[in-house]
Scaffold this motif. Structure first.
Motif, mmCIF file in Angstrom:
data_model
loop_
_atom_site.group_PDB
_atom_site.id
_atom_site.type_symbol
_atom_site.label_atom_id
_atom_site.label_comp_id
_atom_site.label_asym_id
_atom_site.label_seq_id
_atom_site.Cartn_x
_atom_site.Cartn_y
_atom_site.Cartn_z
ATOM 1 N N PRO A 118 4.295 -70.488 -15.222
ATOM 2 C CA PRO A 118 4.101 -69.386 -16.182
ATOM 3 C C PRO A 118 4.998 -69.493 -17.417
ATOM 4 C CG PRO A 118 4.106 -68.530 -13.947
ATOM 5 C CD PRO A 118 4.519 -69.960 -13.845
ATOM 6 N N ALA A 119 6.243 -69.899 -17.234
ATOM 7 C CA ALA A 119 7.134 -70.021 -18.387
ATOM 8 C C ALA A 119 6.669 -71.149 -19.309
ATOM 9 C CB ALA A 119 8.572 -70.269 -17.929
ATOM 10 N N ALA A 120 6.226 -72.263 -18.720
ATOM 11 C CA ALA A 120 5.717 -73.375 -19.537
ATOM 12 C C ALA A 120 4.437 -72.964 -20.263
ATOM 13 C CB ALA A 120 5.464 -74.594 -18.652
ATOM 14 N N ARG A 121 3.603 -72.163 -19.594
ATOM 15 C CA ARG A 121 2.387 -71.653 -20.233
ATOM 16 C C ARG A 121 2.745 -70.799 -21.451
ATOM 17 N NH1 ARG A 121 -0.611 -67.040 -17.014
ATOM 18 N NH2 ARG A 121 1.478 -66.200 -17.372
ATOM 19 N N ASP A 122 3.733 -69.918 -21.286
ATOM 20 C CA ASP A 122 4.121 -69.053 -22.396
ATOM 21 C C ASP A 122 4.677 -69.863 -23.568
ATOM 22 O OD1 ASP A 122 3.350 -66.967 -20.806
ATOM 23 O OD2 ASP A 122 5.394 -66.403 -20.205
ATOM 24 N N ARG A 123 5.438 -70.916 -23.280
ATOM 25 C CA ARG A 123 5.969 -71.752 -24.361
ATOM 26 C C ARG A 123 4.847 -72.457 -25.118
ATOM 27 N NH1 ARG A 123 10.028 -72.628 -20.431
ATOM 28 N NH2 ARG A 123 9.020 -74.538 -19.654
ATOM 29 N N ALA A 124 3.812 -72.855 -24.386
ATOM 30 C CA ALA A 124 2.695 -73.554 -25.026
ATOM 31 C C ALA A 124 1.813 -72.609 -25.838
ATOM 32 C CB ALA A 124 1.858 -74.257 -23.974
ATOM 33 N N ARG A 125 1.957 -71.286 -25.607
ATOM 34 C CA ARG A 125 1.103 -70.319 -26.307
ATOM 35 C C ARG A 125 1.838 -69.533 -27.383
ATOM 36 N NH1 ARG A 125 -2.545 -67.707 -21.371
ATOM 37 N NH2 ARG A 125 -3.202 -69.711 -20.466
ATOM 38 N N ARG A 126 3.075 -69.885 -27.632
ATOM 39 C CA ARG A 126 3.810 -69.155 -28.665
ATOM 40 C C ARG A 126 3.107 -69.286 -30.014
ATOM 41 N NH1 ARG A 126 9.980 -70.871 -26.882
ATOM 42 N NH2 ARG A 126 10.090 -69.462 -25.075
ATOM 43 N N ARG A 127 3.133 -68.202 -30.755
ATOM 44 C CA ARG A 127 2.397 -68.158 -32.012
ATOM 45 C C ARG A 127 2.812 -69.256 -32.969
ATOM 46 N NH1 ARG A 127 2.388 -62.433 -34.753
ATOM 47 N NH2 ARG A 127 1.467 -62.027 -32.704
ATOM 48 N N LYS A 128 4.116 -69.524 -33.040
ATOM 49 C CA LYS A 128 4.572 -70.529 -34.004
ATOM 50 C C LYS A 128 4.105 -71.921 -33.637
ATOM 51 C CE LYS A 128 9.129 -71.398 -31.928
ATOM 52 N NZ LYS A 128 10.594 -71.408 -32.183
ATOM 53 N N VAL A 129 3.831 -72.164 -32.339
ATOM 54 C CA VAL A 129 3.379 -73.474 -31.913
ATOM 55 C C VAL A 129 1.903 -73.681 -32.245
ATOM 56 C CG1 VAL A 129 3.064 -74.985 -29.909
ATOM 57 C CG2 VAL A 129 5.109 -73.554 -30.083
ATOM 58 N N ARG A 130 1.128 -72.597 -32.236
ATOM 59 C CA ARG A 130 -0.309 -72.722 -32.469
ATOM 60 C C ARG A 130 -0.760 -72.198 -33.830
ATOM 61 N NH1 ARG A 130 -3.600 -71.801 -26.811
ATOM 62 N NH2 ARG A 130 -2.139 -72.852 -25.425
ATOM 63 N N ARG A 131 0.185 -71.774 -34.656
ATOM 64 C CA ARG A 131 -0.181 -71.153 -35.925
ATOM 65 C C ARG A 131 -1.052 -72.069 -36.778
ATOM 66 N NH1 ARG A 131 4.961 -70.197 -38.266
ATOM 67 N NH2 ARG A 131 5.100 -68.416 -36.843
ATOM 68 N N TRP A 132 -0.777 -73.368 -36.770
ATOM 69 C CA TRP A 132 -1.509 -74.286 -37.633
ATOM 70 C C TRP A 132 -2.989 -74.378 -37.280
ATOM 71 C CZ3 TRP A 132 -3.821 -78.654 -35.458
ATOM 72 C CH2 TRP A 132 -3.455 -78.948 -34.136
ATOM 73 N N LEU A 133 -3.341 -73.960 -36.044
ATOM 74 C CA LEU A 133 -4.734 -74.019 -35.625
ATOM 75 C C LEU A 133 -5.593 -72.925 -36.264
ATOM 76 C CD1 LEU A 133 -4.245 -74.761 -31.842
ATOM 77 C CD2 LEU A 133 -5.324 -76.267 -33.489
ATOM 78 N N LYS A 134 -4.976 -71.932 -36.899
ATOM 79 C CA LYS A 134 -5.725 -70.858 -37.513
ATOM 80 C C LYS A 134 -6.179 -71.216 -38.919
ATOM 81 C CE LYS A 134 -3.328 -67.342 -34.797
ATOM 82 N NZ LYS A 134 -4.481 -67.165 -33.893
ATOM 83 N N SER A 135 -5.669 -72.320 -39.478
ATOM 84 C CA SER A 135 -6.035 -72.677 -40.842
ATOM 85 C C SER A 135 -7.390 -73.366 -40.890
ATOM 86 C CB SER A 135 -4.965 -73.603 -41.428
ATOM 87 O OG SER A 135 -4.826 -74.758 -40.619
#
Length: 493
Positions: free
Chosen positions: A476-493
């Protein structure tokens, strides 16, 4: 057949170049007098130069210390594996042992003389103060001729090949050579002789990022074929990963290709991956259980546990390797590679612009996230391990999709790929423990049937269960790290 790993660097040299004093470079105490050699090599390839395009060089050479058939695998200017086989006086065809190693690169096609390279060589040895040979330095005066087009070239080059030295020696020698006017090159003699036809082949493809990624995986598959055929663990692993990446890419970005053909190629890749997986699983499980037994205190290892593990997996591995070699020797294997070439080198059904690629990456991530959430939300106990394994496979596919965007997205994509790998590794470790426990259970049943003590198998089983629980708690902790907004922000562009 002899196998050697070359570690060398190559440099261009003009007519006025003079070899500088190399004493003092990385422990070099003396430089031997020069020995003159005349070398004559005929390079063989397919009509479309598939060997050269795949980083393979097949030659029959006369002259020098190692005359005969040579197959080199890898890029010039770095570490290359060379397979050597003696040649008879009248040999015109390469020996079957070498043909088996380049069969993937040739796509099963016949090879014929493609280029001839003649070379007047001045060879010197670099020795330390004990007389140990650290490296060899050669000055080559070369003429290359394309045997199909008739194009000729002449040039000079310097090669520095390690013997007992290390990269620090190579760095020191390079500094001296560059100061004397030479420049590094990363092109083999055969590539230079075939430069015109190779350039024409390169111009035929200008792939988009998705196709470029898939082509890189195909090339990795081909490059690892020789080692995998011989059972090299790293080569089997890397070839299997290349197959996985290809299958994932063809699925995630399936809109790029004709659906029927891409799915057919995926199915064939799954067949090849299954053969590789059987070998790799036996290698990994043997090492895993051997290490586990060795880690136990000697008083807890009752009975011939280590010997039984070794016997079991030696037999499994031998059977799996035999099947893999039969796969490589089959007509189906080169046919798969040829179909893959046509798919990846032919026209695509659409243009893979960055926005479309990003949407596909998001979809792959969403699929993986959903599978993990369902797996962690409490499926029936008998289904939980399978659900976690499916989530792991989905995250692999998602990570491979993110890797496609790395060249364009840079560090943000690399960071997300790293987080996904961390999560995937935890899920993988959990799955490995599940599989290992089942193997141990079966081993214990065999030992019991043979009248042997099964105590140690129970200990090992319990330790695997404990490790699985630990890995699962960390998910669960690794899942949360992989879903942090700053890690995936570039995918919204």
């Amino acid at each position: 057949m002899a196998t050697v790993v070359e570690r060398e660097r190559k440099y261009s040299a003009d007519e006025g170049f003079r070899l500088p004093d190399l004493t003092g470079c990385g422990g070099v105490a003396t430089v031997s007098d020069a020995t003159a050699l005349d070398l004559d090599a005929v390079y063989l390839d397919t009509a479309d130069l598939r060997l050269a395009r795949s980083g393979f060089a097949l030659r029959r050479r006369t002259g020098g210390h190692d005359a005969g058939w040579h197959l080199k695998v890898g890029a010039a200017g770095g570490a290359r594996t060379e397979y050597q086989f003696p040649a008879g006086a009248d040999d015109v065809d390469p020996p079957a042992e070498l043909v088996a190693l380049f069969r993937a690169a040739a796509r099963g096609r016949a090879v014929a003389p493609a280029a001839r390279v003649t070379n007047h060589r001045m060879e010197r040895r670099l020795l330390d103060d004990r007389g140990r040979v650290l490296a060899e330095v050669v000055e080559d005066t070369v003429e290359g001729r394309d045997l199909v087009t008739g194009e000729r070239q002449a040039w000079r080059e310097i090669e520095v090949e390690l013997v007992d030295g290390d990269d620090r020696l190579l760095d020191a020698v390079e500094s001296r050579l560059r100061a004397a006017g030479s420049r590094p090159v990363a092109v083999s003699k055969s590539h230079r002789a075939l430069a015109g036809r190779l350039a024409a082949a390169a111009e035929a493809t200008a792939p988009d990022p998705v196709v470029a990624y898939a082509l890189a995986q195909r090339d990795a598959l081909i490059a690892n074929h020789p080692g995998a055929r011989q059972g090299d663990e790293d080569a089997v692993h890397d070839m299997r990963v290349a197959v996985r990446r290809l299958r994932a890419t063809l699925r995630t970005f399936r809109g790029l290709w004709d659906r029927r053909e891409s799915e057919a190629v995926r199915a064939e890749l799954r067949w090849l991956g299954g053969r590789l997986g059987t070998v790799r699983d036996a290698q990994v499980m043997a090492a895993r259980l051997t290490d586990a037994v060795r880690a136990e205190p000697v008083e807890l290892v009752l009975g011939p546990v280590a010997a039984r593990v070794a016997e079991r997996f030696a037999a499994d591995l031998a059977t799996a390797l035999d099947e893999l070699r039969r796969t490589f020797d089959s007509d189906r294997y080169p046919e798969l590679l040829t179909r893959l070439d046509r798919l990846l080198e032919g026209p695509t059904a659409r243009t893979a612009d960055a926005r479309w690629v990003t949407r596909r990456v998001r979809r792959a991530l969403s699929r993986a996230d959903d599978r993990l959430d369902r797996a962690l939300d409490g499926p029936p106990a008998e289904e939980a391990d399978g659900a976690l394994h499916e989530a792991r496979k989905a995250y692999k596919n998602a990570r491979y999709a993110v890797e496609v965007r790395e060249p364009g997205a840079g560090k943000p994509a690399a960071a997300l790929a790293g987080r996904l790998k961390e999560l995937q590794d935890l899920l993988g470790a959990h799955h490995d423990s599940v599989v290992t426990r089942e193997v141990l259970r079966r081993q214990a049943l065999r030992a019991y049937a043979d009248g042997e003590n099964t105590f140690t198998y129970g200990i090992l089983h319990a330790r695997q269960a404990t490790a699985a629980d630990r890995d699962l708690r960390a998910v669960p902790a690794a899942r949360d790290r992989a879903r942090r907004r700053k890690v995936r922000r570039w995918l919204k562009s």
